[in-house]
Design a protein around this motif. Structure first.
Motif, PDB file in Angstrom:
ATOM      1  N   ASP A 134       4.937  12.676   0.099  1.00  9.26           N
ATOM      2  CA  ASP A 134       3.741  11.862  -0.098  1.00  9.26           C
ATOM      3  C   ASP A 134       3.223  12.210  -1.493  1.00  9.26           C
ATOM      4  N   GLY A 157      -1.764  -1.226  -3.481  1.00  8.69           N
ATOM      5  CA  GLY A 157      -0.310  -1.323  -3.491  1.00  8.69           C
ATOM      6  C   GLY A 157       0.334   0.038  -3.413  1.00  8.69           C
ATOM      7  N   SER A 201       1.002   5.537  -4.366  1.00  8.22           N
ATOM      8  CA  SER A 201      -0.048   4.565  -4.033  1.00  8.22           C
ATOM      9  C   SER A 201      -0.642   4.031  -5.323  1.00  8.22           C
ATOM     10  N   ALA A 257      -3.940   9.009   6.068  1.00  8.05           N
ATOM     11  CA  ALA A 257      -2.804   8.073   6.054  1.00  8.05           C
ATOM     12  C   ALA A 257      -1.477   8.797   6.211  1.00  8.05           C
ATOM     13  N   SER A 258      -1.358   9.997   5.639  1.00  8.21           N
ATOM     14  CA  SER A 258      -0.087  10.736   5.749  1.00  8.21           C
ATOM     15  C   SER A 258       0.309  10.869   7.215  1.00  8.21           C
ATOM     16  N   THR A 309       1.555  10.082  -3.266  1.00  2.31           N
ATOM     17  CA  THR A 309       0.621   8.977  -3.531  1.00  2.31           C
ATOM     18  C   THR A 309      -0.458   9.347  -4.545  1.00  2.31           C
ATOM     19  N   GLU A 310      -0.818  10.631  -4.621  1.00  4.14           N
ATOM     20  CA  GLU A 310      -1.893  11.033  -5.530  1.00  4.14           C
ATOM     21  C   GLU A 310      -1.344  11.591  -6.839  1.00  4.14           C
ATOM     22  N   SER A 334       0.852  -1.200   0.000  1.00  9.07           N
ATOM     23  CA  SER A 334       0.000   0.000   0.000  1.00  9.07           C
ATOM     24  C   SER A 334       0.879   1.238   0.000  1.00  9.07           C
ATOM     25  N   GLY A 335       0.272   2.360  -0.312  1.00  8.14           N
ATOM     26  CA  GLY A 335       0.985   3.632  -0.202  1.00  8.14           C
ATOM     27  C   GLY A 335       1.275   3.946   1.256  1.00  8.14           C
ATOM     28  N   THR A 336       0.358   3.556   2.129  1.00 11.10           N
ATOM     29  CA  THR A 336       0.540   3.767   3.562  1.00 11.10           C
ATOM     30  C   THR A 336       1.794   3.042   4.050  1.00 11.10           C
ATOM     31  N   LYS A 342      -6.534   5.626  -7.708  1.00  8.24           N
ATOM     32  CA  LYS A 342      -5.402   6.456  -8.142  1.00  8.24           C
ATOM     33  C   LYS A 342      -5.233   6.379  -9.670  1.00  8.24           C
ATOM     34  N   THR A 352      -4.890  16.641   3.725  1.00  2.00           N
ATOM     35  CA  THR A 352      -4.482  15.407   3.053  1.00  2.00           C
ATOM     36  C   THR A 352      -5.311  14.268   3.611  1.00  2.00           C
ATOM     37  N   PHE A 353      -5.231  13.137   2.936  1.00  2.00           N
ATOM     38  CA  PHE A 353      -5.835  11.912   3.447  1.00  2.00           C
ATOM     39  C   PHE A 353      -5.111  11.528   4.747  1.00  2.00           C
TER      40      PHE A 353
HETATM   41  C1  LIG Z   1      -4.105   7.192  -1.227  1.00  2.00           C
HETATM   42  C2  LIG Z   1      -3.305   8.001  -0.260  1.00  2.00           C
HETATM   43  C3  LIG Z   1      -2.449   7.431   0.698  1.00  2.00           C
HETATM   44  C4  LIG Z   1      -2.398   5.977   1.027  1.00  2.00           C
HETATM   45  O1  LIG Z   1      -2.287   5.095   0.004  1.00  2.00           O
HETATM   46  P1  LIG Z   1      -2.913   3.637   0.171  1.00  2.00           P
HETATM   47  O2  LIG Z   1      -2.347   2.910  -0.986  1.00  2.00           O
HETATM   48  O3  LIG Z   1      -4.390   3.781   0.132  1.00  2.00           O
HETATM   49  O4  LIG Z   1      -2.436   3.092   1.476  1.00  2.00           O
HETATM   50  C5  LIG Z   1      -1.646   8.257   1.469  1.00  2.00           C
HETATM   51  N1  LIG Z   1      -1.701   9.598   1.334  1.00  2.00           N
HETATM   52  C6  LIG Z   1      -2.529  10.183   0.458  1.00  2.00           C
HETATM   53  C7  LIG Z   1      -2.509  11.665   0.337  1.00  2.00           C
HETATM   54  C8  LIG Z   1      -3.371   9.414  -0.354  1.00  2.00           C
HETATM   55  O5  LIG Z   1      -4.219  10.016  -1.196  1.00  2.00           O
END
Ligand SMILES: *Cc1c(COP(=O)(O)O)cnc(C)c1O
Length: 386
Positions: free
Chosen positions: A171, A207, A195, A86-87, A173-174, A57-59, A200, A83-84
């Protein structure tokens, strides 16, 4: 007319099936297999980094990135408030604490000037370390988040990081494919993370990956994602690791997706251009921008809705569009207001609450047809007229 137009769904039009078939026919379906390495290699080439380490995952990528960069329990990491979640969560997984910083009103990305001000006015240098006067914890890293496909203004952040010996974990991820002054997002700081979640620009089902030019960090990242196994045969482990690996099946899917990245980005930008043409003159709507130094991938196409001038607020517009089978979604609630982070420091936040209130992301899948997009545009225009 009743088919729902989704916010953002995958586009699967390449070699996915062929590569998955290869996995199945060769029996390499789990964590070991040739596609993992091929996917990593192709990712590294895409952004021009020396190394890529795939994760599940991106996390997970962010967590490992912070760890290999040396962020330790009790440290602090500056992160954007918009942000989401997860950051920020990954900062806590590493045992460190987030300090939330504001975004700029035009790009909606981390405001570098406020980061500069925070370090100049709120921190002191002591014994070669940068210490936050509030709480007296060391500030170790900055995590700019390139949200929605647009890069953060990185040069002032990188300069600050050099000056104060801070790590920069992007980050991204996006924002795979986004560029800052011609340089690829994810290859601007010390480590960049992507991510491949289903919403995405490209997906592996689920992943992620981290990218870096540092060979020692890349090796340790691989090690940590593989339960820190130090012997190929014996079950001997030299630290606490994680099972954060991507499977060969997912990597095969991801490689096929990555081959389509260029086409997907073109499609995203075409969607953005059509929205700009169709919505430009609607009173009370602010459309997303592309800074002169940026290449925006428009991962999500987000508009701001001014209640007074548009005639309804973002949530009313969301419901209005839902009744017309059009899926939209607000931006994230500012992290400093979320339950797990209410006690964390938030530095001069002024912009993020308004973006949360007014932001609405519109359907923007790679496969969105012009016909469906026209339906979205007309529905928004009809809402504005009421
Ligand atoms: C999607 C996302 C993540 C996490 O990615 P995952 O693959 O869903 O774990 C982290 N930070 C941001 C800003 C995201 O948009």
């Amino acid at each position: 007319m009743s088919e729902t137009i989704p916010l953002c769904v995958p586009s699967i039009r390449g070699n996915e099936l062929a590569y998955l078939r290869e996995c199945i026919e060769t029996n390499w379906v789990s964590y070991v297999g040739p596609f993992v390495g091929r996917f990593e290699q192709a990712l590294a080439e895409t952004v021009g980094a020396r190394y890529a380490v795939a994760t599940n995952s991106g996390t997970a990528a962010l967590h490992v990135a912070l760890t290999v960069a040396g962020v330790q329990p009790g440290d602090e990491v500056l992160v954007s408030d918009l942000t989401f979640i997860a950051s920020a969560n990954t900062i806590r997984y590493a045992g460190a604490w987030p300090v939330f910083t504001d975004v700029t009103p035009d790009t909606w990305e981390m405001d570098p000037q406020k980061v500069v001000d925070f370090i100049r006015h709120e921190c002191v240098e002591s014994g070669g370390r940068l210490i936050n006067r509030t709480g007296e914890r060391p500030v170790k890293a900055i995590m700019p988040v390139h949200i929605l496909g647009h890069p953060a203004d990185m040069d002032p952040i990188l300069e600050l990081a050099r000056r104060y010996d801070l790590r920069v974990i992007e980050d991204a991820t996006e924002s795979i494919g986004a560029k800052y002054k011609g340089r690829m997002a994810g290859h601007l700081g010390d480590i960049g993370c992507f991510s491949f979640n289903g919403n995405k620009v490209i997906t592996t089902g689920g992943g992620g990956a981290l990218l870096t030019d540092d060979g020692a960090w890349a090796r340790r990242a691989k090690h940590l994602t593989t339960q820190a196994k130090s012997d190929e045969i014996e079950y001997v482990h030299d630290e606490i690791g994680y099972n954060y690996r991507l499977t060969n099946l997912q990597a095969a899917f991801g490689l096929a997706q990555l081959e389509c990245l260029g086409k997907n980005l073109e499609a995203k930008r075409a969607v953005a251009t059509r929205y700009a043409e169709g919505l430009r003159d609607v009173p009370g709507l602010t459309l997303p921008m592309e800074a002169p130094w940026a290449f925006n991938t428009y991962w999500l196409y987000t508009v701001l809705v001014d209640e007074t001038r548009f005639g309804m607020d973002s949530r009313a517009l969301m419901r209005y569009l839902a009744e017309r089978h059009i899926q939209t979604r607000p931006l994230w609630a500012p992290l400093h207001r979320q339950a797990p982070y209410r006690d964390c420091q938030a530095y001069r936040i002024g912009v993020t609450p308004r973006l949360y209130r007014d932001g609405l992301s519109l359907p923007c899948s790679v496969g969105l047809t012009e016909f469906d997009q026209q339906r979205v545009i007309e529905a928004i225009r009809s809402a504005a007229l009421r």
